[in-house]
Design a protein around this motif. Structure first.
Motif, short mmCIF file in Angstrom:
data_model
loop_
_atom_site.label_atom_id
_atom_site.label_comp_id
_atom_site.label_asym_id
_atom_site.label_seq_id
_atom_site.Cartn_x
_atom_site.Cartn_y
_atom_site.Cartn_z
N ASN A 10 0.80 -1.23 0.00
CA ASN A 10 0.00 0.00 0.00
C ASN A 10 0.83 1.28 0.00
N GLN A 11 2.16 1.16 -0.10
CA GLN A 11 2.99 2.34 -0.27
C GLN A 11 2.87 2.80 -1.72
N THR A 12 2.83 4.11 -1.94
CA THR A 12 2.76 4.66 -3.29
C THR A 12 4.16 5.09 -3.71
N ILE A 13 4.64 4.48 -4.79
CA ILE A 13 6.01 4.72 -5.23
C ILE A 13 6.01 5.16 -6.69
N LEU A 14 6.60 6.31 -6.93
CA LEU A 14 6.69 6.89 -8.27
C LEU A 14 8.07 6.58 -8.83
N GLY A 61 -1.40 -7.91 -8.91
CA GLY A 61 -2.29 -7.32 -7.91
C GLY A 61 -2.04 -5.87 -7.59
N ALA A 62 -1.10 -5.24 -8.27
CA ALA A 62 -0.78 -3.84 -7.97
C ALA A 62 -1.77 -2.88 -8.63
N GLN A 63 -1.96 -1.73 -8.01
CA GLN A 63 -2.66 -0.63 -8.64
C GLN A 63 -1.61 0.23 -9.33
N VAL A 64 -1.86 0.57 -10.61
CA VAL A 64 -0.82 1.22 -11.40
C VAL A 64 -1.38 2.40 -12.20
N ALA A 65 -0.65 3.51 -12.17
CA ALA A 65 -0.93 4.65 -13.04
C ALA A 65 0.30 4.85 -13.91
N PHE A 82 -3.83 8.14 -5.54
CA PHE A 82 -3.45 7.27 -4.43
C PHE A 82 -3.49 7.96 -3.06
N GLY A 83 -3.68 9.29 -3.05
CA GLY A 83 -3.78 10.02 -1.79
C GLY A 83 -2.45 10.40 -1.18
N LYS A 84 -1.34 9.98 -1.78
CA LYS A 84 -0.02 10.23 -1.20
C LYS A 84 1.07 9.78 -2.16
N ILE A 85 2.29 10.22 -1.89
CA ILE A 85 3.49 9.68 -2.55
C ILE A 85 4.48 9.36 -1.44
N ASP A 86 4.69 8.09 -1.19
CA ASP A 86 5.59 7.68 -0.12
C ASP A 86 7.05 7.71 -0.55
N ALA A 87 7.28 7.38 -1.83
CA ALA A 87 8.66 7.33 -2.30
C ALA A 87 8.73 7.73 -3.77
#
Length: 238
Positions: A5-9, A53-57, A80-85
């Motif tokens: 559930n971490q959002t990583i760009l 199973g990942a959510q991807v943009a 995603f509501g955030k960017i963790d990394a």
């Protein structure tokens, strides 16, 4: 620490290190925002990651385009509501004698390798400050620490990227934002003249080696930051 559930760009995510990292993170349940120039290659990575199973943009465009970078960061945060990394992985090289380098080649390398890193950091840091945490990983090169004949342009860009990263680290540490830099030796990717998988490059680091290394840095406990990591294949002298 799990990255579920971490959002990583990730920039430069359509192949090589970026693609391998995306798939590695997808297996751990991370949400992914993937950036590269090639829309079709990005779609292929998206499909592979979603199958895990990942959510991807995905976002196709240039990391040196300020308006594009702003929209990527804004849309990622909205979705995603955030960017963790943030992993600044996009980059390329031109290798010539200094007297043979054109102005356009100089500008192109610095726009991707340095300006792109700067733009994504500038847009992501305020979101991380508001969250009270975050992690930026800039993929540099061992040539950020040394130079070689024919590498004046690429080395200069990686020295600049590294200097920016070191200064940024001092600026944001108080905000509990980690800044890590990975200095790699030779990696078996499209970066070289030979195609990935060429027998000549069999002893190089693989994209998977790099993905595992970046994952290791990202998954460190919250109180731990790996500021710098130098990595080479055993066959390469440094």
């Amino acid at each position: 620490m799990s990255l579920q559930n971490q959002t990583i760009l990730i920039t430069g995510a359509s192949r090589g290190i970026g693609k391998a990292l995306a798939i590695t993170l997808a297996k751990d349940g991370a949400n992914l925002s993937l950036v590269a120039r090639n829309q079709q290659e990005l779609l292929a990575v998206k499909q592979e990651a979603e199958a895990l199973g990942a959510q991807v943009a995905i976002f196709a465009g240039s990391v040196a385009d300020e308006s594009f970078v702003k929209s990527v960061v804004a849309e990622t945060a909205q979705k995603f509501g955030k960017i963790d990394a943030l992993v600044n992985n996009a980059g390329f090289g031109v290798f010539k004698q200094a007297t043979e380098i054109s102005t356009s080649e100089w500008d192109s390398i610095f726009e991707t390798n340095v300006k792109g890193t700067f733009l994504f950091c500038r847009e992501a840091v305020p979101l991380m400050k508001n969250a009270g945490k975050g992690h930026i990983i800039n993929i540099a090169s061992d040539v950020a620490k040394r130079v070689f004949d024919g590498g004046s342009l690429y080395c200069a860009s990686k020295y600049a990227q590294d200097a920016f990263s070191m200064a940024l680290r001092k600026e944001v540490r108080k905000d509990k934002i980690k800044v890590s830099v990975v200095y790699s030796g030779v990696v078996d990717t499209h970066f070289h003249k030979r195609e990935e998988g060429n027998p000549y490059q069999a002893k190089y680091l693989s994209s998977k080696d790099m993905a595992n290394t970046i994952y290791f840095i990202l998954s460190a406990p919250e109180h731990v930051v790996i500021d710098e990591l130098m990595i080479h294949p055993i066959s390469q002298e440094y």
